[in-house]
Design a protein around this motif. Structure first.
Motif, mmCIF file in Angstrom:
data_model
loop_
_atom_site.group_PDB
_atom_site.id
_atom_site.type_symbol
_atom_site.label_atom_id
_atom_site.label_comp_id
_atom_site.label_asym_id
_atom_site.label_seq_id
_atom_site.Cartn_x
_atom_site.Cartn_y
_atom_site.Cartn_z
ATOM 1 N N LEU A 10 0.829 -1.200 0.000
ATOM 2 C CA LEU A 10 0.000 0.000 0.000
ATOM 3 C C LEU A 10 0.869 1.258 0.000
ATOM 4 C CD1 LEU A 10 -2.667 -1.114 2.644
ATOM 5 C CD2 LEU A 10 -3.035 -0.870 0.181
ATOM 6 N N ALA A 11 1.933 1.235 0.788
ATOM 7 C CA ALA A 11 2.822 2.394 0.871
ATOM 8 C C ALA A 11 3.478 2.679 -0.476
ATOM 9 C CB ALA A 11 3.879 2.172 1.951
ATOM 10 N N ARG A 12 3.907 1.627 -1.154
ATOM 11 C CA ARG A 12 4.527 1.823 -2.470
ATOM 12 C C ARG A 12 3.523 2.369 -3.473
ATOM 13 N NH1 ARG A 12 7.182 -2.906 -0.844
ATOM 14 N NH2 ARG A 12 5.693 -4.269 -1.914
ATOM 15 N N ALA A 13 2.270 1.965 -3.351
ATOM 16 C CA ALA A 13 1.245 2.416 -4.295
ATOM 17 C C ALA A 13 0.997 3.919 -4.201
ATOM 18 C CB ALA A 13 -0.058 1.659 -4.056
ATOM 19 N N VAL A 14 1.272 4.511 -3.043
ATOM 20 C CA VAL A 14 1.029 5.954 -2.859
ATOM 21 C C VAL A 14 2.318 6.715 -2.596
ATOM 22 C CG1 VAL A 14 -1.355 5.683 -2.083
ATOM 23 C CG2 VAL A 14 0.496 5.567 -0.406
ATOM 24 N N ASN A 15 3.454 6.027 -2.783
ATOM 25 C CA ASN A 15 4.778 6.674 -2.683
ATOM 26 C C ASN A 15 5.019 7.288 -1.305
ATOM 27 O OD1 ASN A 15 7.299 7.290 -3.790
ATOM 28 N ND2 ASN A 15 6.650 9.355 -4.394
ATOM 29 N N LEU A 16 4.642 6.533 -0.255
ATOM 30 C CA LEU A 16 4.919 6.949 1.111
ATOM 31 C C LEU A 16 5.656 5.823 1.830
ATOM 32 C CD1 LEU A 16 1.486 8.497 2.215
ATOM 33 C CD2 LEU A 16 3.544 9.753 1.563
ATOM 34 N N SER A 17 6.332 6.163 2.912
ATOM 35 C CA SER A 17 6.938 5.110 3.721
ATOM 36 C C SER A 17 5.834 4.399 4.493
ATOM 37 C CB SER A 17 7.944 5.708 4.703
ATOM 38 O OG SER A 17 7.277 6.434 5.724
ATOM 39 N N PRO A 18 6.002 3.119 4.819
ATOM 40 C CA PRO A 18 4.975 2.412 5.594
ATOM 41 C C PRO A 18 4.642 3.124 6.907
ATOM 42 C CG PRO A 18 6.528 0.841 4.678
ATOM 43 C CD PRO A 18 7.091 2.210 4.397
ATOM 44 N N PHE A 19 5.661 3.645 7.592
ATOM 45 C CA PHE A 19 5.422 4.336 8.860
ATOM 46 C C PHE A 19 4.552 5.578 8.658
ATOM 47 C CE2 PHE A 19 6.581 7.780 11.762
ATOM 48 C CZ PHE A 19 6.277 7.202 12.984
ATOM 49 N N HIS A 20 4.883 6.379 7.631
ATOM 50 C CA HIS A 20 4.128 7.609 7.389
ATOM 51 C C HIS A 20 2.695 7.294 6.959
ATOM 52 C CE1 HIS A 20 3.478 11.803 6.738
ATOM 53 N NE2 HIS A 20 3.285 11.670 5.439
ATOM 54 N N LEU A 21 2.532 6.279 6.120
ATOM 55 C CA LEU A 21 1.186 5.892 5.695
ATOM 56 C C LEU A 21 0.360 5.444 6.896
ATOM 57 C CD1 LEU A 21 -1.023 5.206 3.680
ATOM 58 C CD2 LEU A 21 0.096 2.990 3.307
ATOM 59 N N GLN A 22 0.944 4.630 7.755
ATOM 60 C CA GLN A 22 0.225 4.163 8.943
ATOM 61 C C GLN A 22 -0.241 5.351 9.783
ATOM 62 O OE1 GLN A 22 -0.358 0.947 9.736
ATOM 63 N NE2 GLN A 22 -0.184 0.587 11.927
ATOM 64 N N ARG A 23 0.619 6.347 9.948
ATOM 65 C CA ARG A 23 0.304 7.492 10.800
ATOM 66 C C ARG A 23 -0.794 8.356 10.194
ATOM 67 N NH1 ARG A 23 2.063 12.697 11.257
ATOM 68 N NH2 ARG A 23 3.640 12.444 9.632
ATOM 69 N N VAL A 24 -0.663 8.710 8.897
ATOM 70 C CA VAL A 24 -1.658 9.611 8.298
ATOM 71 C C VAL A 24 -2.988 8.893 8.090
ATOM 72 C CG1 VAL A 24 0.095 11.042 7.198
ATOM 73 C CG2 VAL A 24 -0.897 9.144 5.915
ATOM 74 N N PHE A 25 -2.946 7.595 7.799
ATOM 75 C CA PHE A 25 -4.183 6.840 7.608
ATOM 76 C C PHE A 25 -4.970 6.791 8.915
ATOM 77 C CE2 PHE A 25 -6.997 3.265 7.094
ATOM 78 C CZ PHE A 25 -7.304 3.242 5.745
ATOM 79 N N LYS A 26 -4.307 6.484 10.013
ATOM 80 C CA LYS A 26 -5.006 6.384 11.286
ATOM 81 C C LYS A 26 -5.513 7.750 11.741
ATOM 82 C CE LYS A 26 -4.865 4.074 15.730
ATOM 83 N NZ LYS A 26 -4.139 3.129 16.593
ATOM 84 N N ALA A 27 -4.751 8.816 11.445
ATOM 85 C CA ALA A 27 -5.179 10.162 11.839
ATOM 86 C C ALA A 27 -6.465 10.564 11.130
ATOM 87 C CB ALA A 27 -4.067 11.168 11.547
ATOM 88 N N ARG A 28 -6.620 10.171 9.850
ATOM 89 C CA ARG A 28 -7.779 10.599 9.064
ATOM 90 C C ARG A 28 -8.945 9.628 9.164
ATOM 91 N NH1 ARG A 28 -6.875 15.016 6.120
ATOM 92 N NH2 ARG A 28 -8.876 14.725 5.086
ATOM 93 N N VAL A 29 -8.663 8.337 9.272
ATOM 94 C CA VAL A 29 -9.731 7.332 9.241
ATOM 95 C C VAL A 29 -10.094 6.851 10.640
ATOM 96 C CG1 VAL A 29 -10.423 5.097 8.274
ATOM 97 C CG2 VAL A 29 -8.983 6.636 6.939
ATOM 98 N N GLY A 30 -9.140 6.924 11.567
ATOM 99 C CA GLY A 30 -9.420 6.508 12.934
ATOM 100 C C GLY A 30 -8.941 5.113 13.273
#
Length: 352
Positions: free
Chosen positions: A100-120
């Motif tokens: 998933l992180a590669r699909a949106v060009n983010l690091s796994p850590f950053h994706l995990q953080r922003v996803f949880k912040a926006r989706v809960g």
């Protein structure tokens, strides 16, 4: 996109509200930087704050992007989260966090953080809930557990049974039988808000409600027609004590386990409600933004109305955009008292 008033923007800044990210940005005159609402930095004085509708507008006003919260990337992050949600919604097999992180060009850590912040919830939890909803549909349509397992995207019975009690509140076969064999204990007690029913499975609270004892107990049996429902005051005393302490202002966090039935969308709304700080309120539009669904205001309102665990999931903290109380499943007067208590007004109101 629903507009934030100036006062609502300032309240979002004070609350570090991640749900407001992407809706506006704020500049700080004394530092010359601009931030997103959820920036973890120390809150500035109100007289030093200006509001802007885009990073470009803030930069045109002479502000530089905050290096800590990287406000210029918020729009890209929101798009990345939306794309990941789409990938998880449509995937036949669950992608890994790395994929998933590669699909949106983010690091796994950053994706995990922003996803949880926006989706809960995390991407993993989001994917699990999607599979849970597919499993429920398949079971309700009469499929065997094995057929429903693969239709929902599980790759083996082990993954199904390892996660099912977290998502269904019971095993798949129990759910398919309408909860048959599941034990729910309940008790009815007096509270500062009137008679209160508290009910729980072995995993957590499935009901907290107010009203008349006989009606509340009858409703519980209607919702769980095939479960083993019995009184259990002693077993539920820790839950009751926690809720009563909250009503007295002793336990504002109210971090109690829940095991409430709900759809994937409803659970996202309920998770967001639990992130609203004690003593603060949000509008339905703001709550919709918090879960990344700004156009789903009516659906968000419906999910609030169906919240089965009053207080623990604080749907009373949702008010209309103009500040009016709005509706409440347990009555407007109870809502008014709760908000007064949390705001610090009328401190003796609930202890009279």
């Amino acid at each position: 996109m629903t507009e934030f008033s100036i006062d609502e923007r300032w309240q979002a800044v004070l609350a570090h509200d991640a749900g407001a990210d992407g809706r506006f940005w704020y500049g700080v005159k004394t530092t010359g930087v601009y931030c997103r609402p959820a920036c973890p930095s120390r809150r500035p004085r109100r007289e030093n704050v200006t509001f802007h509708d885009s990073p470009q507008q803030a930069e045109a006003a002479g502000y530089q992007a905050c290096k800590r919260c990287q406000p210029e990337k918020v729009g890209a992050a929101a798009r990345a989260v939306a794309h990941v949600q789409h990938l998880l919604d449509t995937a036949e097999t669950e992608p890994t966090l790395g994929e998933l992180a590669r699909a949106v060009n983010l690091s796994p850590f950053h994706l995990q953080r922003v996803f949880k912040a926006r989706v809960g919830v995390s991407p993993k939890q989001y994917a699990l809930r999607i599979r849970s909803e597919k499993l429920k549909v398949a079971l309700k349509n009469g499929h065997s557990v094995t057929a429903a397992l693969y239709a929902a995207g599980h790759d083996s019975p082990a993954t199904l049974y390892a996660k099912s009690t977290d998502q269904l509140g019971m095993t798949p076969r129990t759910y398919a039988r309408g909860g048959q064999g599941e034990m729910i204990q309940y008790t009815v007690t007096e509270s500062p808000l009137g008679e209160m029913l508290v009910a729980a499975t072995a995993r957590g609270l499935c009901a907290v409600r107010f009203g008349h004892m006989q009606e509340m107990v009858a409703e519980l049996h209607t919702e769980y027609p095939n479960a083993d429902i019995r009184e259990g005051a002693a077993a539920l005393q820790p839950y009751v004590d926690g809720i009563l302490d909250y009503l007295k202002g002793v336990n504002p966090a109210l971090n109690l386990n829940t095991d409430a039935k709900g759809t994937h969308f409803q659970k996202r709304v309920w998770d967001a409600l639990r992130r609203i700080p004690y003593g603060e309120t949000r509008s339905y539009a703001q709550l919709a933004e918090m879960i990344g669904e700004p156009t789903a205001v009516r659906a968000v309102a419906s999910a609030c109305a169906r919240n089965p665990v009053a207080l623990v999931v604080p749907c009373h903290r949702i008010v209309r955009t103009g500040g009016e109380l709005g509706g409440y499943r347990w009555g407007a007067e109870r809502k008014k008292k709760l908000l007064q208590r949390e705001a610090g007004a009328g401190r003796l109101l609930l202890s009279d």
